[in-house]
Design a protein around this motif. Structure first.
Motif, short mmCIF file in Angstrom:
data_model
loop_
_atom_site.label_atom_id
_atom_site.label_comp_id
_atom_site.label_asym_id
_atom_site.label_seq_id
_atom_site.Cartn_x
_atom_site.Cartn_y
_atom_site.Cartn_z
N ILE A 74 37.45 53.67 50.25
CA ILE A 74 37.49 55.08 50.35
C ILE A 74 36.73 55.73 49.54
CG2 ILE A 74 39.34 56.98 50.32
CD1 ILE A 74 41.27 54.91 50.93
N LEU A 75 35.70 56.34 50.00
CA LEU A 75 34.60 56.78 49.18
C LEU A 75 34.68 58.26 49.20
CD1 LEU A 75 31.71 56.55 47.72
CD2 LEU A 75 30.74 56.51 49.86
N ASN A 76 34.31 59.27 48.36
CA ASN A 76 34.18 60.57 48.06
C ASN A 76 32.57 60.74 47.91
OD1 ASN A 76 34.21 63.04 47.61
ND2 ASN A 76 35.13 62.97 45.34
N PRO A 77 32.05 61.25 49.14
CA PRO A 77 30.82 61.42 48.92
C PRO A 77 30.23 62.68 48.10
CG PRO A 77 31.68 61.42 51.12
CD PRO A 77 32.76 61.39 50.53
N GLY A 78 31.02 63.44 47.74
CA GLY A 78 30.87 64.57 46.87
C GLY A 78 30.86 64.18 45.44
N ALA A 79 31.22 63.06 45.06
CA ALA A 79 31.41 62.74 43.62
C ALA A 79 29.99 62.69 42.83
CB ALA A 79 32.11 61.51 43.52
N ASN A 80 29.83 63.07 41.77
CA ASN A 80 28.75 62.97 40.89
C ASN A 80 27.60 63.76 41.78
OD1 ASN A 80 26.81 62.46 38.86
ND2 ASN A 80 26.48 60.31 39.59
N PHE A 81 27.94 64.89 42.14
CA PHE A 81 26.82 65.92 42.62
C PHE A 81 26.19 65.32 44.17
CE2 PHE A 81 26.96 67.25 38.38
CZ PHE A 81 27.48 68.48 38.70
N GLY A 82 26.95 64.48 44.96
CA GLY A 82 26.58 63.86 45.86
C GLY A 82 25.84 62.61 45.84
N LYS A 83 25.94 62.01 44.64
CA LYS A 83 25.12 60.94 44.36
C LYS A 83 25.77 59.42 44.57
CE LYS A 83 21.98 62.93 40.98
NZ LYS A 83 21.69 62.84 39.55
N ALA A 84 27.19 59.87 45.12
CA ALA A 84 28.20 58.55 45.18
C ALA A 84 27.84 57.57 46.26
CB ALA A 84 29.30 58.92 45.15
N GLU A 93 27.26 47.76 48.15
CA GLU A 93 27.20 47.25 49.31
C GLU A 93 26.19 46.05 49.29
OE1 GLU A 93 26.89 49.00 53.73
OE2 GLU A 93 25.31 49.62 52.31
N PRO A 94 25.09 45.93 48.60
CA PRO A 94 24.62 44.71 48.76
C PRO A 94 25.35 43.47 48.09
CG PRO A 94 23.07 46.46 48.01
CD PRO A 94 24.51 47.06 48.08
N MET A 95 26.02 43.68 46.89
CA MET A 95 26.82 42.74 46.07
C MET A 95 27.84 42.18 47.24
SD MET A 95 27.00 44.35 42.27
CE MET A 95 28.07 43.06 41.51
N LEU A 96 28.35 43.32 47.78
CA LEU A 96 29.72 42.62 48.81
C LEU A 96 29.10 41.88 49.67
CD1 LEU A 96 31.85 46.07 48.87
CD2 LEU A 96 32.41 44.02 47.36
N ASN A 97 27.98 42.36 50.35
CA ASN A 97 27.38 41.62 51.49
C ASN A 97 27.02 40.14 51.00
OD1 ASN A 97 27.77 43.56 53.29
ND2 ASN A 97 25.64 44.25 52.99
N LEU A 98 26.48 40.04 49.69
CA LEU A 98 26.04 38.83 49.26
C LEU A 98 26.98 37.93 48.91
CD1 LEU A 98 23.02 39.96 46.63
CD2 LEU A 98 22.82 38.59 49.09
N ALA A 99 28.32 38.32 48.66
CA ALA A 99 29.50 37.73 48.26
C ALA A 99 30.31 37.47 49.64
CB ALA A 99 30.33 38.32 47.33
N GLY A 100 29.88 37.63 50.61
CA GLY A 100 30.29 37.54 52.00
C GLY A 100 31.69 38.18 52.26
N ILE A 101 31.86 39.00 51.76
CA ILE A 101 32.83 40.10 51.99
C ILE A 101 32.71 41.23 52.86
CG2 ILE A 101 34.55 42.01 50.71
CD1 ILE A 101 34.19 40.51 47.94
N ASP A 102 33.72 41.46 53.86
CA ASP A 102 33.59 42.15 54.86
C ASP A 102 34.37 43.72 54.50
OD1 ASP A 102 33.54 43.89 57.25
OD2 ASP A 102 35.08 42.75 58.41
N ALA A 103 33.36 44.68 54.24
CA ALA A 103 33.91 45.75 53.62
C ALA A 103 33.85 46.82 54.52
CB ALA A 103 33.08 46.38 52.33
N LYS A 104 34.92 47.84 54.84
CA LYS A 104 35.11 48.82 55.87
C LYS A 104 34.78 50.08 55.01
CE LYS A 104 37.94 51.14 59.05
NZ LYS A 104 39.25 51.08 59.66
N LEU A 105 33.92 50.88 54.97
CA LEU A 105 33.60 52.16 54.34
C LEU A 105 34.25 53.29 55.20
CD1 LEU A 105 32.27 53.54 52.05
CD2 LEU A 105 30.06 53.72 53.29
N VAL A 106 35.05 53.95 54.60
CA VAL A 106 35.76 55.10 54.89
C VAL A 106 35.38 56.38 53.97
CG1 VAL A 106 37.72 56.45 55.84
CG2 VAL A 106 37.53 53.78 55.98
N LYS A 107 34.83 57.27 54.66
CA LYS A 107 34.34 58.67 53.80
C LYS A 107 35.14 59.82 53.64
CE LYS A 107 29.42 57.70 54.91
NZ LYS A 107 28.17 58.27 55.41
N ILE A 108 35.54 60.48 52.97
CA ILE A 108 36.66 61.34 52.61
C ILE A 108 35.65 62.82 53.16
CG2 ILE A 108 37.81 63.10 51.34
CD1 ILE A 108 38.02 60.59 49.22
#
Length: 468
Positions: A74-84, A93-108
């Protein structure tokens, strides 16, 4: 030849002396650019090191019929002035992909509170829920999750992770993750837990998810007068001078620019002695466990042993393995313990203070020690404060953006810490605002603070081995 070079150097020196302001400006810009270049190189090396470590977990083989690990971010796109979001795309995301983890990204999206409640309402299957944002995103998501699923269900079925993506308000993440002191730093960039490099801090939080390092953590419940439902937080509540003076600096000393908050502490301290607030406080003693607060021990699947290991692989998907009860050892049956003082409120006491913080056990230095199993709320009170102490504490809070842990700032001479089972605060006239988990302001109203009976599992790299 030598004469020509000396003439060029003399002409350059005369030009710099003639244009002093431009030369100083160019020197400042050059130094800043050099620092940013050095920091960028360090972050690139840091990502490379963690990417290699994450790929090792991705190359490890899975057991037969073992599904891939799935998480919800669960990602807040407005965090850190939009740099999140760019930080997530470049690092997490690259670290999770390299580790073989299926991550579902949901934006607030849109209204943050409504969007979080809608997102959390869809997370009914349990599993790992990762919160990417600052302190406000963490406590709002945690509150919505517990409200929708219930305290017991969240404690049993969910594992919560925190990705520190706030600009400066990452007080929860600083208590869950540490920067290893063994990391090589050839670029002389500060990478301590107090002031961590953001990329390295984010990589450490992601690696705790990949390694599945998790630990049950105490969570505070706030029952506010006039509110239908309770709120939940990780760190605690804060009120006092260092909470109010930054707002004064923003309104009255805005012309100092980036130094307006520091100027507020200096000028307000010179005007008069530090102000004292009044509050009524009711407390209940600490209970080690009884029939009122603990009850009977829960019977979960973790107390069972799988006896189906001898079933062939091709039959395991059809026939479910049998379970037998495992003998429970060293489990205390609190239902047989009677404590008449458990939950009994004391008489209200009027108290004057300059600084007041009600903190969870997570703020204690010894909390991550395996021997520290105590469950209590700490009330840190500073009754008086000198002018110099106000400036010193205020500037320390600006540097850390954190005022909830007495160990993170200069300890005042008149600071006392008491431990209770639960606390009720009744603000008096003059005390108008509270901060919860370093976020606010919130209207100062009567609030009851207590710990949940069951701890919630969080990812943390304070553990050295995988915990089930």
């Amino acid at each position: 030849m030598v004469l020509n070079q000396s003439n060029r150097l003399s002409r350059l020196w005369n030009t710099l002396k003639t244009h002093k302001k431009k030369s100083l400006f160019a020197l400042g810009v050059g130094a800043f650019a050099l620092y940013k270049l050095r920091e960028s190189m360090y972050e690139s090396r840091c990502r490379e090191r963690y990417f290699v470590e994450a790929s090792r977990y991705g190359m490890s083989p899975l057991e037969p019929l073992e599904p891939t690990k799935k998480i919800t971010v669960i990602l807040n796109p407005g965090a850190n002035f939009g740099k999140a979001l760019p930080a997530y795309r470049d690092t997490v995301e690259p670290m999770l992909n390299l580790a073989g983890i299926d991550a579902k990204l949901v934006k607030i999206k849109g209204d943050r509170e409504e969007s979080i409640e809608q997102i959390v309402g869809e997370c009914t299957a349990g599993g790992s829920v990762i919160i990417a944002g600052g302190d406000a995103t963490v406590w709002e998501t945690l509150t919505a999750l517990i409200r929708s699923q219930g305290e017991e269900k969240v404690a049993d079925n969910y594992i919560i992770g925190v990705l520190p993506m706030g600009r400066s308000n990452n007080s929860v993440a600083r208590r869950l993750f540490k920067i290893p002191a063994t990391n090589t730093n050839k670029f002389k960039i500060a990478t301590t837990t107090d002031r961590p490099n953001k990329v390295e801090f984010l990589c450490e939080a992601t690696m705790s998810i990949i390694k599945e390092l998790r630990k049950p953590v105490d969570v505070l419940r706030f029952n506010v007068e006039g509110a239908d439902r309770g709120a939940y937080a990780m760190v605690g509540l804060h009120c006092g001078l260092t909470r109010d003076l930054p707002a004064v600096g923003k309104e009255s000393y805005w012309y100092f620019g980036p130094l307006r908050f520091r100027a507020a502490y200096v000028f307000e301290a010179l005007k008069q002695l530090p102000k004292q607030y009044e509050i009524m406080m009711e407390t209940a003693p600490v209970c080690d466990g009884c029939s009122k607060c603990r009850g009977k021990p829960k019977d979960t699947d973790s107390d069972k042993i799988n006896t189906g290991d001898n079933i062939p692989i091709w039959r395991r998907g059809i026939f479910k393995p049998k379970f037998i009860k495992k003998p429970i050892e060293n489990i205390i049956d609190y239902s047989k313990i009677d404590n008449p003082l458990c939950g009994e409120w004391s008489e209200p006491q009027r108290m004057k203070f300059c600084e007041l913080a009600v903190t969870s056990p997570l703020c204690r230095d010894s909390y991550h020690n395996r021997d520290d199993v105590t469950t209590r709320i700490d009330v840190v009170v500073s009754e008086t404060m000198s002018r110099w102490e106000l400036i010193k504490v205020g500037w320390s809070r600006i540097r850390r953006s954190d005022a909830l842990n007495v160990y993170d700032r200069p300890v005042l001479a008149d600071t006392r810490c008491h431990s209770y089972g639960k606390v009720r605060l009744i603000p008096q006239p003059g005390l108008n605002w509270f901060n919860i988990d370093n976020e606010g302001p919130f209207d100062a109203r009567t609030v009851e603070i207590k710990l949940l009976n069951t701890r919630i599992r969080f990812y943390t790299n304070y553990l050295e081995q995988k915990v089930h």
